[in-house]
Design a protein around this motif. Structure first.
Motif, mmCIF file in Angstrom:
data_model
loop_
_atom_site.group_PDB
_atom_site.id
_atom_site.type_symbol
_atom_site.label_atom_id
_atom_site.label_comp_id
_atom_site.label_asym_id
_atom_site.label_seq_id
_atom_site.Cartn_x
_atom_site.Cartn_y
_atom_site.Cartn_z
ATOM 1 N N ALA A 206 158.264 120.493 48.780
ATOM 2 C CA ALA A 206 158.448 119.304 47.960
ATOM 3 C C ALA A 206 159.893 119.081 47.538
ATOM 4 O O ALA A 206 160.187 118.118 46.836
ATOM 5 N N ARG A 209 162.308 114.763 49.672
ATOM 6 C CA ARG A 209 161.339 113.692 49.853
ATOM 7 C C ARG A 209 161.215 113.338 51.329
ATOM 8 O O ARG A 209 162.201 113.006 51.995
ATOM 9 N N ASP A 218 163.954 116.464 45.063
ATOM 10 C CA ASP A 218 162.921 116.067 44.104
ATOM 11 C C ASP A 218 162.546 117.295 43.273
ATOM 12 O O ASP A 218 161.580 117.995 43.541
ATOM 13 N N ARG A 221 158.875 117.348 41.193
ATOM 14 C CA ARG A 221 157.659 117.798 41.866
ATOM 15 C C ARG A 221 157.770 119.249 42.335
ATOM 16 O O ARG A 221 156.801 120.005 42.252
ATOM 17 N N SER A 222 158.929 119.657 42.791
ATOM 18 C CA SER A 222 159.032 120.977 43.414
ATOM 19 C C SER A 222 159.089 122.120 42.412
ATOM 20 O O SER A 222 158.729 123.252 42.754
ATOM 21 N N ALA A 225 155.590 122.085 37.898
ATOM 22 C CA ALA A 225 154.159 122.177 37.643
ATOM 23 C C ALA A 225 153.922 123.079 36.428
ATOM 24 O O ALA A 225 154.734 123.980 36.153
#
Length: 330
Positions: A206, A209, A218, A221-222, A225
């Protein structure tokens, strides 16, 4: 508390922690070198306080912590039975990328463009040239992380179902002790209250992009979490860490050593990273400045994280963390 994989002492007479008893609220604690826990809400007569509250008053609090650690008054409990949380809840997380020489070369090799058919030695030389240029220009690469990604040093890490290539990145993290804005390299370390361990997990798939490769990385997202940044167990005061640019960073996966490098391999030392970050951002007490990860990530080994994996991370004088990976339930 879940104990570390082995007795890994921290440097100095004491460290800060955030603990909780079963069914009780989290509280700021002083952990002594002889493995005793002191509730700082009581010892400092500061009910309702957090470790970040103490860092907000670090100049005044540090002498009192020294006295508490050296004294024999008050209740000193054994560490068993406590849950260990991330030692601080920062307002801001600043992360330094591509800051270890060997690590940058490994990533450069791993992220080969399919159309790039140059020999490996040519690509390695290219990576070395890029690093030399960056060091000469004094431009660390710093980006922003989310505090919501932080979890405790012994908590399970949930690997999201969408994460195709989850990877580990053990790092030295500096904890800011007073507001810092546009500070010099020479003064930067005086703004650091202490140091802790961070594992900056990254989904390699991720990072770039696929729909808009020209937009760059990015990091949302990477890297962000929930639980992707195990932190702690302790904050060891800076005065107990002789040289943050000479500490051993070691990560084991299921008992096998994957990362084992000195912070000497950093392209930009801690002072330079903190100073650089402060040129734009106003760093606040409790903020984290992650200083990058050494060689030995999963992309290098061709082995990414999966459910059931156990990561053991340690840094000289800062203790150890152990986290188990679990797969996200469907």
């Amino acid at each position: 508390m879940k104990p570390p994989p082995a007795s890994v002492p921290f440097a100095g007479p004491f460290a800060l922690a955030t603990l909780s008893a079963p069914d009780g609220p989290a509280f700021p604690a002083l952990v002594t070198s002889d493995e005793r826990v002191i509730d700082l809400r009581v010892a400092l007569e500061a009910p309702g306080s957090t470790v970040r509250d103490l860092l907000d008053r670090w100049g005044d609090v540090l002498p009192r912590l020294r006295a508490v650690a050296a004294g024999r008054d008050g209740e000193r409990r054994p560490p068993t039975g406590f849950r260990v949380h991330a030692p601080v809840e920062p307002r801001q997380v600043l992360q330094s990328g591509a800051n270890y020489r060997r690590h940058v070369i490994d990533l450069h090799m791993a992220h080969r463009d399919p159309s790039d058919d140059r020999p490996d030695d040519v690509r390695r030389a290219e990576a070395a040239e890029i690093m030399d240029r960056r060091a000469a220009e004094d431009l660390p690469y710093v980006f922003i992380g989310l505090p919501s990604a932080i979890t405790g040093p012994y908590d399970d890490v949930v690997l999201p179902a969408w994460a195709e290539q989850p990877d580990w990145e053990l790092e030295l993290a500096a904890v800011i002790g007073r507001p810092a804005h546009r500070v010099s390299v020479e003064d930067a370390l005086s703004y650091v209250a202490g140091y802790t361990i961070a594992n900056d997990l990254t989904d390699r798939a991720a990072v770039f992009r696929r729909d808009m490769p020209q937009i760059g990385t990015d990091w949302l997202r990477s890297k962000n979490a929930p639980g992707f940044t195990p932190l702690g167990p302790w904050i060891v005061p800076a005065e107990s860490v002789a040289d943050p640019d000479d500490l051993r960073v070691t990560l084991k996966l299921n008992g096998e050593v994957m990362q084992d490098e000195s912070t000497k391999d950093m392209i930009f030392g801690v002072a330079r990273v903190v100073s650089y970050a402060s040129q734009v951002a106003r760093l606040l007490p409790g903020d984290l400045v992650l200083t990058g990860s050494p060689a030995g990530n999963g992309m290098h080994w061709g082995r990414l994280l999966r459910g059931g994996d156990v990561m053991d991370g340690s840094i000289t004088g800062l203790g150890a963390q152990r986290t188990r990976c679990v797969t996200e339930a469907p």
